[in-house]
Design a protein around this motif. Structure first.
Motif, PDB file in Angstrom:
ATOM      1  N   ASP A  33       6.711  -6.908   2.666  1.00 42.09           N
ATOM      2  CA  ASP A  33       5.555  -7.246   1.846  1.00 42.09           C
ATOM      3  C   ASP A  33       5.948  -8.091   0.630  1.00 42.09           C
ATOM      4  O   ASP A  33       5.155  -8.911   0.159  1.00 42.09           O
ATOM      5  CB  ASP A  33       4.838  -5.974   1.381  1.00 42.09           C
ATOM      6  CG  ASP A  33       4.021  -5.334   2.496  1.00 42.09           C
ATOM      7  OD1 ASP A  33       3.774  -6.000   3.517  1.00 42.09           O
ATOM      8  OD2 ASP A  33       3.640  -4.155   2.338  1.00 42.09           O
ATOM      9  N   LEU A  34       7.154  -7.908   0.141  1.00 42.94           N
ATOM     10  CA  LEU A  34       7.616  -8.728  -0.978  1.00 42.94           C
ATOM     11  C   LEU A  34       7.652 -10.197  -0.576  1.00 42.94           C
ATOM     12  O   LEU A  34       7.323 -11.084  -1.370  1.00 42.94           O
ATOM     13  CB  LEU A  34       8.993  -8.269  -1.451  1.00 42.94           C
ATOM     14  CG  LEU A  34       9.596  -9.042  -2.628  1.00 42.94           C
ATOM     15  CD1 LEU A  34       8.741  -8.898  -3.878  1.00 42.94           C
ATOM     16  CD2 LEU A  34      11.026  -8.561  -2.887  1.00 42.94           C
ATOM     17  N   ASP A  45       0.826  -1.200   0.000  1.00 44.74           N
ATOM     18  CA  ASP A  45       0.000   0.000   0.000  1.00 44.74           C
ATOM     19  C   ASP A  45       0.865   1.255   0.000  1.00 44.74           C
ATOM     20  O   ASP A  45       1.962   1.281   0.587  1.00 44.74           O
ATOM     21  CB  ASP A  45      -0.921   0.013   1.221  1.00 44.74           C
ATOM     22  CG  ASP A  45      -2.026  -1.034   1.114  1.00 44.74           C
ATOM     23  OD1 ASP A  45      -2.296  -1.494  -0.010  1.00 44.74           O
ATOM     24  OD2 ASP A  45      -2.589  -1.394   2.166  1.00 44.74           O
ATOM     25  N   TYR A  46       0.348   2.288  -0.625  1.00 43.89           N
ATOM     26  CA  TYR A  46       1.121   3.522  -0.775  1.00 43.89           C
ATOM     27  C   TYR A  46       1.439   4.141   0.578  1.00 43.89           C
ATOM     28  O   TYR A  46       0.562   4.300   1.435  1.00 43.89           O
ATOM     29  CB  TYR A  46       0.333   4.534  -1.617  1.00 43.89           C
ATOM     30  CG  TYR A  46       1.158   5.752  -1.962  1.00 43.89           C
ATOM     31  CD1 TYR A  46       2.174   5.672  -2.906  1.00 43.89           C
ATOM     32  CD2 TYR A  46       0.923   6.972  -1.337  1.00 43.89           C
ATOM     33  CE1 TYR A  46       2.939   6.771  -3.227  1.00 43.89           C
ATOM     34  CE2 TYR A  46       1.681   8.084  -1.654  1.00 43.89           C
ATOM     35  CZ  TYR A  46       2.695   7.980  -2.597  1.00 43.89           C
ATOM     36  OH  TYR A  46       3.456   9.074  -2.902  1.00 43.89           O
ATOM     37  N   LEU A  48       3.339  -5.135  -6.970  1.00 41.01           N
ATOM     38  CA  LEU A  48       2.636  -3.935  -7.380  1.00 41.01           C
ATOM     39  C   LEU A  48       2.591  -3.007  -6.171  1.00 41.01           C
ATOM     40  O   LEU A  48       1.960  -3.331  -5.165  1.00 41.01           O
ATOM     41  CB  LEU A  48       1.226  -4.260  -7.856  1.00 41.01           C
ATOM     42  CG  LEU A  48       1.135  -5.074  -9.153  1.00 41.01           C
ATOM     43  CD1 LEU A  48      -0.305  -5.471  -9.431  1.00 41.01           C
ATOM     44  CD2 LEU A  48       1.699  -4.300 -10.329  1.00 41.01           C
ATOM     45  N   LEU A  49       3.316  -1.900  -6.257  1.00 43.90           N
ATOM     46  CA  LEU A  49       3.288  -0.888  -5.212  1.00 43.90           C
ATOM     47  C   LEU A  49       2.118   0.035  -5.555  1.00 43.90           C
ATOM     48  O   LEU A  49       2.195   0.816  -6.508  1.00 43.90           O
ATOM     49  CB  LEU A  49       4.598  -0.105  -5.150  1.00 43.90           C
ATOM     50  CG  LEU A  49       5.828  -0.893  -4.670  1.00 43.90           C
ATOM     51  CD1 LEU A  49       6.467  -1.663  -5.822  1.00 43.90           C
ATOM     52  CD2 LEU A  49       6.857   0.054  -4.058  1.00 43.90           C
ATOM     53  N   GLY A  60      12.742   2.650   7.243  1.00 40.19           N
ATOM     54  CA  GLY A  60      11.591   1.856   7.634  1.00 40.19           C
ATOM     55  C   GLY A  60      10.672   1.549   6.476  1.00 40.19           C
ATOM     56  O   GLY A  60      10.057   0.477   6.422  1.00 40.19           O
ATOM     57  N   LEU A  61      10.550   2.483   5.519  1.00 40.45           N
ATOM     58  CA  LEU A  61       9.688   2.248   4.366  1.00 40.45           C
ATOM     59  C   LEU A  61      10.278   1.180   3.453  1.00 40.45           C
ATOM     60  O   LEU A  61       9.560   0.356   2.888  1.00 40.45           O
ATOM     61  CB  LEU A  61       9.462   3.541   3.604  1.00 40.45           C
ATOM     62  CG  LEU A  61       8.714   4.644   4.368  1.00 40.45           C
ATOM     63  CD1 LEU A  61       8.491   5.853   3.476  1.00 40.45           C
ATOM     64  CD2 LEU A  61       7.380   4.133   4.891  1.00 40.45           C
ATOM     65  N   GLY A  62      11.589   1.188   3.312  1.00 40.63           N
ATOM     66  CA  GLY A  62      12.235   0.145   2.521  1.00 40.63           C
ATOM     67  C   GLY A  62      12.044  -1.218   3.142  1.00 40.63           C
ATOM     68  O   GLY A  62      11.773  -2.200   2.445  1.00 40.63           O
ATOM     69  N   GLU A  63      12.170  -1.284   4.458  1.00 37.47           N
ATOM     70  CA  GLU A  63      11.977  -2.557   5.158  1.00 37.47           C
ATOM     71  C   GLU A  63      10.530  -3.038   5.006  1.00 37.47           C
ATOM     72  O   GLU A  63      10.277  -4.243   4.893  1.00 37.47           O
ATOM     73  CB  GLU A  63      12.325  -2.410   6.636  1.00 37.47           C
ATOM     74  CG  GLU A  63      13.762  -1.962   6.915  1.00 37.47           C
ATOM     75  CD  GLU A  63      14.803  -2.929   6.375  1.00 37.47           C
ATOM     76  OE1 GLU A  63      14.476  -4.123   6.215  1.00 37.47           O
ATOM     77  OE2 GLU A  63      15.937  -2.493   6.105  1.00 37.47           O
TER      78      GLU A  63
END
Length: 262
Positions: free
Chosen positions: A162-163, A145-146, A171-172, A154-157
């Motif tokens: 989620d991957l 989710d966006y 799909l981001l 933290g956003l990269g993690e």
């Protein structure tokens, strides 16, 4: 030219070949219209340097990138070889660093912003198993989710989490796509066919899954398994995902972009 070398062994396994692979990825993304001016980012692992990976420079069009422009980064996100001195996209370090730490077997990763990928990612149902292209990704597609531009670790993690451990594309939502592979060949082929799958789905307009002829779930699963094993020719020569196409793609670059690997 690099083509003859790669045709003998698509994954040569040297720092030089990794730099060529990154340059080839950049040039191919541009050739097929999968780039986003200077905002697309790609990574390739550096052989025999655990945790190290190459990124394309920030500020260069992908069609400009050569092997010498690649920037080497270590597992902590520190630049250890600046290449020709261009800066890096902070988001690229955050996303690719997290993916490579979480999935050490991933040899290459591509994050793109394409019309079709963004549009399908915005659909509640996401990618439908309506084409042979899309069935490559059955039970292998992740969603994220966006959460804004991924400029903080933290956003990269979160993207890496989620991957998951086995998905090969993501799909981001409202953002773009991500494809990973054991090497550059696999990552590119997956990103390319993910875009093809998304384009074909969008041609249906507003029709949902209930209005489509879809293969039975068991066949979808079988198709996904088979297409992620690689390719088999009439001689029963087996090649991993992307390795059938990679030499042909490099020959395309040799014809259309002489000197791309200089």
């Amino acid at each position: 030219m690099v083509t003859e070398l790669v045709m003998q062994n698509p994954v040569v396994g040297t720092v030089i070949s990794a730099r060529r692979d990154l340059a080839a990825l950049c040039r191919l993304m541009a050739h097929f219209g999968l780039d986003d001016i200077t905002s697309t980012h790609l990574s390739v692992l550096v052989p025999e340097r655990p945790g190290h990976y190459l990124l394309n420079p920030y500020g260069m069009m992908l069609a400009e990138v050569t092997p010498g422009d690649a920037v080497e980064v270590d597992a902590d996100g520190t630049i250890v070889d600046p290449g020709n001195g261009w800066p890096l996209n902070k988001t690229a370090i955050v996303i690719h660093g997290a993916v490579h730490r979480a999935r050490p077997e991933v040899g290459a990763a591509i994050h793109a912003h394409t019309h079709a990928g963004i549009a399908v990612g915005a659909l509640p149902e996401g990618l439908l198993p309506m084409s042979q292209w899309s069935m490559k990704f059955v039970e292998r597609t992740a969603y994220h989710d966006y959460d804004g531009a991924a400029r903080a670790g933290g956003l990269g993690e979160a993207i890496a989490q989620d991957l998951g451990a086995a998905n090969v594309v993501m799909l981001l939502r409202n953002h773009g796509t991500l494809a990973v592979g054991d090497d550059a060949a696999a990552a590119f082929i997956r990103l390319y066919y993910l875009e093809q799958a998304c384009k074909s789905q969008l041609m249906l307009g507003a029709r949902g899954a209930d209005a489509l002829m879809l293969p039975p779930p068991a066949m979808q699963k079988r198709a996904g398994f088979e297409q992620n094993q690689g390719t088999l020719d009439h001689r029963r020569d087996f090649l991993p995902v992307g390795h059938r196409e990679w030499p042909a793609l490099l020959r395309l670059l040799d014809r259309t972009q002489p000197g791309w690997d200089a």
